[in-house]
Design a protein around this motif. Sequence first.
Motif, mmCIF file in Angstrom:
data_model
loop_
_atom_site.group_PDB
_atom_site.id
_atom_site.type_symbol
_atom_site.label_atom_id
_atom_site.label_comp_id
_atom_site.label_asym_id
_atom_site.label_seq_id
_atom_site.Cartn_x
_atom_site.Cartn_y
_atom_site.Cartn_z
ATOM 1 N N LEU A 171 43.000 10.256 32.322
ATOM 2 C CA LEU A 171 43.006 8.878 31.847
ATOM 3 C C LEU A 171 43.658 7.983 32.897
ATOM 4 C CD1 LEU A 171 44.225 9.409 28.151
ATOM 5 C CD2 LEU A 171 41.867 9.318 28.991
ATOM 6 N N ILE A 199 51.245 11.371 28.263
ATOM 7 C CA ILE A 199 50.033 11.523 27.465
ATOM 8 C C ILE A 199 49.317 12.785 27.916
ATOM 9 C CG2 ILE A 199 47.764 10.553 26.930
ATOM 10 C CD1 ILE A 199 48.950 7.798 27.125
ATOM 11 N N THR A 238 43.028 6.051 18.802
ATOM 12 C CA THR A 238 44.413 6.140 19.282
ATOM 13 C C THR A 238 44.522 5.351 20.574
ATOM 14 O OG1 THR A 238 44.775 8.294 18.240
ATOM 15 C CG2 THR A 238 46.272 7.667 20.028
ATOM 16 N N THR A 258 39.819 10.966 20.715
ATOM 17 C CA THR A 258 40.045 11.873 19.592
ATOM 18 C C THR A 258 38.693 12.302 19.045
ATOM 19 O OG1 THR A 258 40.174 9.987 18.078
ATOM 20 C CG2 THR A 258 42.242 10.850 18.946
ATOM 21 N N SER A 303 47.159 4.284 15.787
ATOM 22 C CA SER A 303 46.482 5.555 15.583
ATOM 23 C C SER A 303 46.048 5.715 14.128
ATOM 24 C CB SER A 303 47.391 6.719 15.971
ATOM 25 O OG SER A 303 46.750 7.968 15.780
ATOM 26 N N THR A 320 43.473 4.469 26.149
ATOM 27 C CA THR A 320 42.896 4.941 24.897
ATOM 28 C C THR A 320 42.741 6.449 24.972
ATOM 29 O OG1 THR A 320 41.739 2.872 24.419
ATOM 30 C CG2 THR A 320 40.859 4.867 23.410
ATOM 31 N N VAL A 321 43.335 7.155 24.028
ATOM 32 C CA VAL A 321 43.312 8.619 24.020
ATOM 33 C C VAL A 321 42.132 9.075 23.172
ATOM 34 C CG1 VAL A 321 44.616 10.718 23.535
ATOM 35 C CG2 VAL A 321 45.820 8.619 24.219
ATOM 36 N N THR A 372 46.866 14.374 18.760
ATOM 37 C CA THR A 372 45.432 14.114 18.625
ATOM 38 C C THR A 372 44.643 15.404 18.505
ATOM 39 O OG1 THR A 372 45.188 14.027 21.039
ATOM 40 C CG2 THR A 372 45.584 11.946 19.894
ATOM 41 N N VAL A 424 50.197 11.316 32.902
ATOM 42 C CA VAL A 424 49.005 11.764 32.187
ATOM 43 C C VAL A 424 48.694 13.196 32.622
ATOM 44 C CG1 VAL A 424 46.554 11.414 31.767
ATOM 45 C CG2 VAL A 424 48.068 9.432 31.993
ATOM 46 N N VAL A 430 50.215 11.788 22.256
ATOM 47 C CA VAL A 430 51.104 10.794 22.858
ATOM 48 C C VAL A 430 52.541 11.266 22.696
ATOM 49 C CG1 VAL A 430 51.798 8.377 22.882
ATOM 50 C CG2 VAL A 430 49.447 8.996 22.253
ATOM 51 N N ALA A 454 45.855 14.795 27.455
ATOM 52 C CA ALA A 454 44.489 14.589 26.981
ATOM 53 C C ALA A 454 43.571 15.621 27.612
ATOM 54 C CB ALA A 454 44.008 13.175 27.324
ATOM 55 N N SER A 513 45.984 16.276 32.265
ATOM 56 C CA SER A 513 44.609 16.584 31.879
ATOM 57 C C SER A 513 44.452 18.084 31.702
ATOM 58 C CB SER A 513 43.627 16.078 32.944
ATOM 59 O OG SER A 513 42.331 16.597 32.705
#
Length: 407
Positions: A184, A178, A303, A327, A388, A324-325, A406, A74, A109, A180, A76
């Motif tokens: 996450l 992922i 998503t 959006t 998604s 859960t991403v 996203t 992940v 993703v 984001a 960030s």
Amino acid sequence: MALISGVALSLLAGSALPADAAAGMRFYSTGGWFMGGMNVPVRRHRATTVKREKSEPRKETGFGEMPKGPLQLVVSINTQKVTLFSNGVRVAQGPVSTGVPGHPTPMGVFSVIEKDRYHHSNIYSGAPMPYMQRITWSGVALHEGVLPGHPASHGCIRMSHDFAKKLWPITKLGVRVIVARDELTPTEFAHAKLFVPRSKPAEPQTAMNAATEGAAQPTANLADATIEHPDRVLSDAVKPSSTVDPPKPLVPGYKATDQPVKPAGHVAVFVSRKEKQVFVRQGFVPLFELPVAIDDPDQPLGTHVFTAMAETEDGTGMRWNLMTVPTDPSVSVEHRHSRGRSNEPPKPVVHWKPPSTAAQALDRIHLPQQAVDRISELLVPGSSLVVSDEGLGRETGRGTEFIVLTR
């Protein structure tokens, strides 16, 4: 013996000398000890070769002991951190530098689709990018790079030398990545609609009759599931290096039974609200796609990334985790005219539509039973289900899993 005794006496005598005399005693490799006016020779020994066992290559300790299970990464954007999870457990975190505003790192993703230990950029004058792990064919990758403490790349995800080196030997193609805005953390998740392992049925016996003169009658329902988007257009900016040989282009409109490349590995499932389809791939190779029914199709799903961690002890179930991403909420705009001011442009009235939770999204999705059965037969730890509102983006193509942007 006399010579050795003489040397010993000389050394003992040297230790009893005054400090200034002892300071004048030196050793010369070719002539022995020199003390004052006396030269004491040293016995020369025959040079011997010490036999040493061939050392084993040192194993990379990496991040220490890690729980056995699928890996997830992940990134960030806000905290400029990359976090590694193994079997859903956080095992390491390191600093990164992502894209600047003019060249932002895409969020969404992804998965690792190519690895190159000594990669050089195909775009930026051959700039070195050690420990490169590509996540899009258009040029976005994780790699070692300079970390100034803030976003500074042209879209790639720069990592420290230490983190990139430790990460390199433990990842394989297909590892989930992922990106984001915030950090996450995967959580354990269970739902009745998540796939469970199912053994493959025995090969069906072919039906014979006189009318067909012994011809085999097809029985597989998925044979009629065509793949309408087998080869998305790829960017010419970055070409895959020789470290990976992606599957060859597929002929549009072929049937699942005509697939030229034999798939292997974990299965990836993507449910798109936009396209109202379920897409299935295995080892980056498209298997089939089928229509899917979604309750309240105008309501966002969100998503959600579900990852199969391990089979249950009795082998009849699968343990899953969820990320859960976030959006941007879906917006519907209604234009209303202001009273008495018809010459002014209409003012938009914004209606926010929050996405469903992961459980709500699964409740609303109804997959064809033949698709569920086939996916369950292929299910292994590391397999994934991505739900998604987005469709198959421009980054999804040959040699990729489903890339969902996203932002």
